[in-house]
Enzyme design. Sequence first.
Site, short mmCIF file in Angstrom:
data_model
loop_
_atom_site.label_atom_id
_atom_site.label_comp_id
_atom_site.label_asym_id
_atom_site.label_seq_id
_atom_site.Cartn_x
_atom_site.Cartn_y
_atom_site.Cartn_z
N ASP A 62 0.86 -1.19 0.00
CA ASP A 62 0.00 0.00 0.00
C ASP A 62 0.89 1.24 0.00
O ASP A 62 2.08 1.17 0.32
CB ASP A 62 -0.92 0.02 1.23
N SER A 63 0.29 2.38 -0.29
CA SER A 63 1.03 3.65 -0.24
C SER A 63 1.38 3.98 1.20
O SER A 63 2.23 4.84 1.44
CB SER A 63 0.16 4.76 -0.83
N CYS A 100 -4.26 -1.59 -2.08
CA CYS A 100 -4.31 -0.17 -2.44
C CYS A 100 -5.09 -0.06 -3.75
O CYS A 100 -4.70 -0.66 -4.76
CB CYS A 100 -2.88 0.34 -2.64
N GLU A 136 -3.23 8.90 7.37
CA GLU A 136 -1.76 8.80 7.47
C GLU A 136 -1.22 9.59 8.66
O GLU A 136 -0.23 9.22 9.28
CB GLU A 136 -1.08 9.30 6.19
N CYS A 193 -10.93 3.09 -1.29
CA CYS A 193 -9.54 3.39 -0.90
C CYS A 193 -9.36 2.69 0.43
O CYS A 193 -10.23 2.79 1.31
CB CYS A 193 -9.33 4.90 -0.75
N HIS A 196 -7.60 3.22 2.86
CA HIS A 196 -7.48 4.07 4.05
C HIS A 196 -8.86 4.37 4.67
O HIS A 196 -8.96 4.67 5.85
CB HIS A 196 -6.82 5.42 3.71
N1 DGL Z 1 -4.77 3.34 0.20
C1 DGL Z 1 -4.76 3.81 -1.14
C2 DGL Z 1 -5.93 3.36 -1.94
O1 DGL Z 1 -6.53 2.37 -1.61
C3 DGL Z 1 -4.16 5.09 -1.55
C4 DGL Z 1 -4.24 6.31 -0.71
C5 DGL Z 1 -3.25 7.31 -1.24
O2 DGL Z 1 -2.07 7.06 -1.06
O3 DGL Z 1 -3.65 8.29 -1.87
O4 DGL Z 1 -6.25 3.94 -2.93
#
Ligand code: DGL
Length: 265
Positions: free
Chosen positions: A11-12, A74, A153, A184, A186
């Site tokens: 993931d990011s 992600c 984050e 997403c 997150h």
């Molecule tokens: N967790 C990520 C996703 O599912 C990316 C969030 C990001 O880094 O912008 O898209």
Amino acid sequence: MMDNRPIGFLDSGVGGLTVARELMRQLPHEEIVYIGDSARAPYGPRPAEQIREYTWQLVHFLLTKDVKMIVFACNTATAVAWEEVKEALDIPVLGVILPGASAAIKATKSGKVGVLGTSMTIQSDIYRQKIQALSPETDVSSLACPKFAPLVESNSYQSSLAKKVVYETLGGLKGKVDTLVLGCTHYPLLRPIIQNVMGQEVKLIDSGAECARDISVLLNYFEINRSRTAEKTGHKFYTTASPAAFRDIAESWLDRTIDVERVTL
Ligand code: DGL
């Protein structure tokens, strides 16, 4: 046949932990190697070519850990690079978008589905395409939420700022959909706030949880489950930024202590 090697997650940043948590719950025998690129998060506003390059770096890192499968935890990386990575590797590679899209079709009664995601995921239009390829009648309203991942984050996903941002971002969608895809990884950390703003009657789809179910199907299909009697080596987490900051979010979200190490890609 069994395969005791770990499953790789990328993931990011910390978002993929929502997928990892589901996997730990659904398949407690499996072991995870997780890499989060928090030093370069968010990926969402970045150009596709850069996301592609970073994603490949994460994939190569996981390959050095001898993983038996890679999970793109992600959506942004899935939208940009999943197809090509899947074609290039000889181990199974799973993304979060298809499982989320199918779950939304199953859940909606009104045929009106909302999709939240990063700027890149929404710009790629991939959720609409996947949902409508399976169910052309389904109406899809997509909304980019570029402020959401940074709130997570920075570990402020329970703050009053988070409530304000979610309220302001989602206000216009309220009452228009009966199902909302958290597109997403997150976003499930913001779930209580999102649910509150959208109303209890709206069904939220956690693409990560749906993906964990598909991991299980693939492990069975390829007969690569981890043996229940295999010696436990423990999950391993890597971040490109501060291990302490990663640990703070991860330990509270996963409700366990974890082993985190910093890496440079
Ligand atoms: N967790 C990520 C996703 O599912 C990316 C969030 C990001 O880094 O912008 O898209």
